[in-house]
Design a protein around this motif. Structure first.
Motif, PDB file in Angstrom:
ATOM      1  N   GLU A  31       0.885  -1.169   0.000  1.00 57.43           N
ATOM      2  CA  GLU A  31       0.000   0.000   0.000  1.00 57.43           C
ATOM      3  C   GLU A  31       0.916   1.210   0.000  1.00 57.43           C
ATOM      4  N   PRO A  32       1.089   1.857  -1.165  1.00 60.53           N
ATOM      5  CA  PRO A  32       2.067   2.942  -1.270  1.00 60.53           C
ATOM      6  C   PRO A  32       2.019   3.930  -0.109  1.00 60.53           C
ATOM      7  N   TYR A  33       3.200   4.116   0.469  1.00 61.20           N
ATOM      8  CA  TYR A  33       3.482   5.084   1.533  1.00 61.20           C
ATOM      9  C   TYR A  33       2.786   4.747   2.849  1.00 61.20           C
ATOM     10  N   HIS A  34       2.181   3.548   2.939  1.00 59.39           N
ATOM     11  CA  HIS A  34       1.508   3.186   4.185  1.00 59.39           C
ATOM     12  C   HIS A  34       1.925   1.810   4.717  1.00 59.39           C
ATOM     13  N   ASP A  85       8.849 -19.722   5.575  1.00 62.52           N
ATOM     14  CA  ASP A  85       9.210 -18.307   5.575  1.00 62.52           C
ATOM     15  C   ASP A  85       8.517 -17.584   6.720  1.00 62.52           C
ATOM     16  N   SER A  86       9.182 -16.588   7.257  1.00 58.81           N
ATOM     17  CA  SER A  86       8.524 -15.702   8.205  1.00 58.81           C
ATOM     18  C   SER A  86       7.894 -14.574   7.388  1.00 58.81           C
ATOM     19  N   LYS A  87       7.267 -13.627   8.081  1.00 59.72           N
ATOM     20  CA  LYS A  87       6.589 -12.537   7.390  1.00 59.72           C
ATOM     21  C   LYS A  87       6.874 -11.241   8.131  1.00 59.72           C
ATOM     22  N   ILE A  88       7.131 -10.186   7.360  1.00 56.42           N
ATOM     23  CA  ILE A  88       7.259  -8.867   7.968  1.00 56.42           C
ATOM     24  C   ILE A  88       6.140  -7.968   7.443  1.00 56.42           C
ATOM     25  N   GLU A  89       5.613  -7.162   8.353  1.00 57.32           N
ATOM     26  CA  GLU A  89       4.631  -6.145   7.995  1.00 57.32           C
ATOM     27  C   GLU A  89       5.164  -4.831   8.530  1.00 57.32           C
ATOM     28  N   ILE A  90       5.296  -3.862   7.645  1.00 54.68           N
ATOM     29  CA  ILE A  90       5.812  -2.554   8.029  1.00 54.68           C
ATOM     30  C   ILE A  90       4.704  -1.534   7.795  1.00 54.68           C
ATOM     31  N   ILE A  91       4.382  -0.790   8.851  1.00 60.45           N
ATOM     32  CA  ILE A  91       3.371   0.268   8.761  1.00 60.45           C
ATOM     33  C   ILE A  91       4.083   1.611   8.936  1.00 60.45           C
ATOM     34  N   PHE A  92       3.780   2.546   8.043  1.00 60.54           N
ATOM     35  CA  PHE A  92       4.364   3.886   8.109  1.00 60.54           C
ATOM     36  C   PHE A  92       3.295   4.858   8.581  1.00 60.54           C
ATOM     37  N   ASN A  93       3.590   5.610   9.634  1.00 69.23           N
ATOM     38  CA  ASN A  93       2.650   6.594  10.166  1.00 69.23           C
ATOM     39  C   ASN A  93       3.382   7.927  10.280  1.00 69.23           C
ATOM     40  N   GLU A  94       3.142   8.797   9.313  1.00 65.33           N
ATOM     41  CA  GLU A  94       3.883  10.063   9.233  1.00 65.33           C
ATOM     42  C   GLU A  94       3.188  11.154  10.027  1.00 65.33           C
ATOM     43  N   LYS A  95       3.971  11.866  10.847  1.00 65.88           N
ATOM     44  CA  LYS A  95       3.450  13.065  11.493  1.00 65.88           C
ATOM     45  C   LYS A  95       4.588  14.030  11.811  1.00 65.88           C
ATOM     46  N   ASP A  96       4.318  15.292  11.550  1.00 66.67           N
ATOM     47  CA  ASP A  96       5.274  16.369  11.837  1.00 66.67           C
ATOM     48  C   ASP A  96       6.656  16.135  11.227  1.00 66.67           C
ATOM     49  N   GLY A  97       6.693  15.754   9.954  1.00 67.30           N
ATOM     50  CA  GLY A  97       7.963  15.638   9.235  1.00 67.30           C
ATOM     51  C   GLY A  97       8.798  14.427   9.583  1.00 67.30           C
ATOM     52  N   GLU A  98       8.279  13.549  10.446  1.00 67.56           N
ATOM     53  CA  GLU A  98       8.982  12.289  10.663  1.00 67.56           C
ATOM     54  C   GLU A  98       7.976  11.151  10.605  1.00 67.56           C
ATOM     55  N   THR A  99       8.490   9.939  10.490  1.00 66.14           N
ATOM     56  CA  THR A  99       7.630   8.784  10.302  1.00 66.14           C
ATOM     57  C   THR A  99       7.888   7.752  11.380  1.00 66.14           C
ATOM     58  N   GLU A 100       6.799   7.337  12.017  1.00 68.46           N
ATOM     59  CA  GLU A 100       6.893   6.206  12.943  1.00 68.46           C
ATOM     60  C   GLU A 100       6.769   4.942  12.089  1.00 68.46           C
ATOM     61  N   LEU A 101       7.774   4.105  12.203  1.00 70.34           N
ATOM     62  CA  LEU A 101       7.800   2.852  11.462  1.00 70.34           C
ATOM     63  C   LEU A 101       7.519   1.732  12.467  1.00 70.34           C
ATOM     64  N   THR A 102       6.479   0.952  12.213  1.00 69.66           N
ATOM     65  CA  THR A 102       6.139  -0.186  13.063  1.00 69.66           C
ATOM     66  C   THR A 102       6.371  -1.453  12.261  1.00 69.66           C
ATOM     67  N   LEU A 103       7.264  -2.300  12.743  1.00 71.07           N
ATOM     68  CA  LEU A 103       7.609  -3.535  12.047  1.00 71.07           C
ATOM     69  C   LEU A 103       7.159  -4.722  12.893  1.00 71.07           C
ATOM     70  N   THR A 104       6.295  -5.548  12.327  1.00 71.45           N
ATOM     71  CA  THR A 104       5.883  -6.780  12.989  1.00 71.45           C
ATOM     72  C   THR A 104       6.486  -7.942  12.209  1.00 71.45           C
ATOM     73  N   HIS A 105       7.266  -8.760  12.901  1.00 77.06           N
ATOM     74  CA  HIS A 105       7.943  -9.907  12.274  1.00 77.06           C
ATOM     75  C   HIS A 105       7.304 -11.158  12.866  1.00 77.06           C
ATOM     76  N   SER A 106       6.573 -11.911  12.048  1.00 76.02           N
ATOM     77  CA  SER A 106       5.837 -13.074  12.542  1.00 76.02           C
ATOM     78  C   SER A 106       6.339 -14.368  11.906  1.00 76.02           C
ATOM     79  N   ASN A 107       5.934 -15.475  12.520  1.00 74.74           N
ATOM     80  CA  ASN A 107       6.344 -16.811  12.089  1.00 74.74           C
ATOM     81  C   ASN A 107       7.870 -16.957  12.073  1.00 74.74           C
ATOM     82  N   VAL A 108       8.505 -16.341  13.061  1.00 79.00           N
ATOM     83  CA  VAL A 108       9.965 -16.401  13.188  1.00 79.00           C
ATOM     84  C   VAL A 108      10.321 -17.723  13.888  1.00 79.00           C
ATOM     85  N   PRO A 109      11.327 -18.457  13.388  1.00 78.11           N
ATOM     86  CA  PRO A 109      11.736 -19.683  14.082  1.00 78.11           C
ATOM     87  C   PRO A 109      12.105 -19.372  15.534  1.00 78.11           C
ATOM     88  N   GLU A 110      11.909 -20.343  16.412  1.00 77.58           N
ATOM     89  CA  GLU A 110      12.203 -20.138  17.840  1.00 77.58           C
ATOM     90  C   GLU A 110      13.647 -19.683  18.066  1.00 77.58           C
TER      91      GLU A 110
END
Length: 129
Positions: free
Chosen positions: A59-62, A79-104
């Motif tokens: 989803e471009p830019y999100h 395979d594991s999976k990464i989901e990256i969410i971009f939340n921009e505010k005040d000229g900077e971006t909060e990046l939230t990365l969820t890494h799932s199905n990671v081997p123990e």
């Protein structure tokens, strides 16, 4: 195993998104050789082939969702999976990365994201300003 990491980067969501999905941008912002694409279904390799995967949802830019595996994964591990969410505010971006199905055995990836992605990305985008 699953974990979620958050960081703030002094760049727009568009800048980070476009860099993540560009061979030249990804290579420059992490310091490791990358071959990536901004098309759903395309595969990628980053960090000199240490990591590979495929673009699952864009989803471009999100949001970016990718399958992800390193050369440390055992052949039978999925395979594991990464989901990256971009939340921009005040000229900077909060990046939230969820890494799932990671081997123990994948606890070290938490530190790896910080050392090999977030830290160099912050420096790269700071330098661009």
């Amino acid at each position: 195993m699953e974990f979620t990491l958050k960081t703030n980067i002094k760049a727009t969501a568009k800048q980070i998104y476009k860099s993540w999905l560009s061979t030249q941008g990804h290579t420059k912002m992490t310091g490791g050789t990358a071959f990536v694409s901004d098309k759903i279904g395309d595969s990628f390799t980053v960090w000199d082939g240490y990591i590979k995967g495929e673009n699952l949802e864009l989803e471009p830019y999100h949001k970016i969702v990718q399958s992800w595996r390193s050369t440390n994964f055992e052949a039978q591990e999925e395979d594991s999976k990464i989901e990256i969410i971009f939340n921009e505010k005040d000229g900077e971006t909060e990046l939230t990365l969820t890494h799932s199905n990671v081997p123990e055995s994948g606890e070290h990836y938490i530190k790896g994201w910080d050392e090999h992605y977030f830290t160099p990305m912050k420096s790269y985008f700071e330098f661009l300003k």
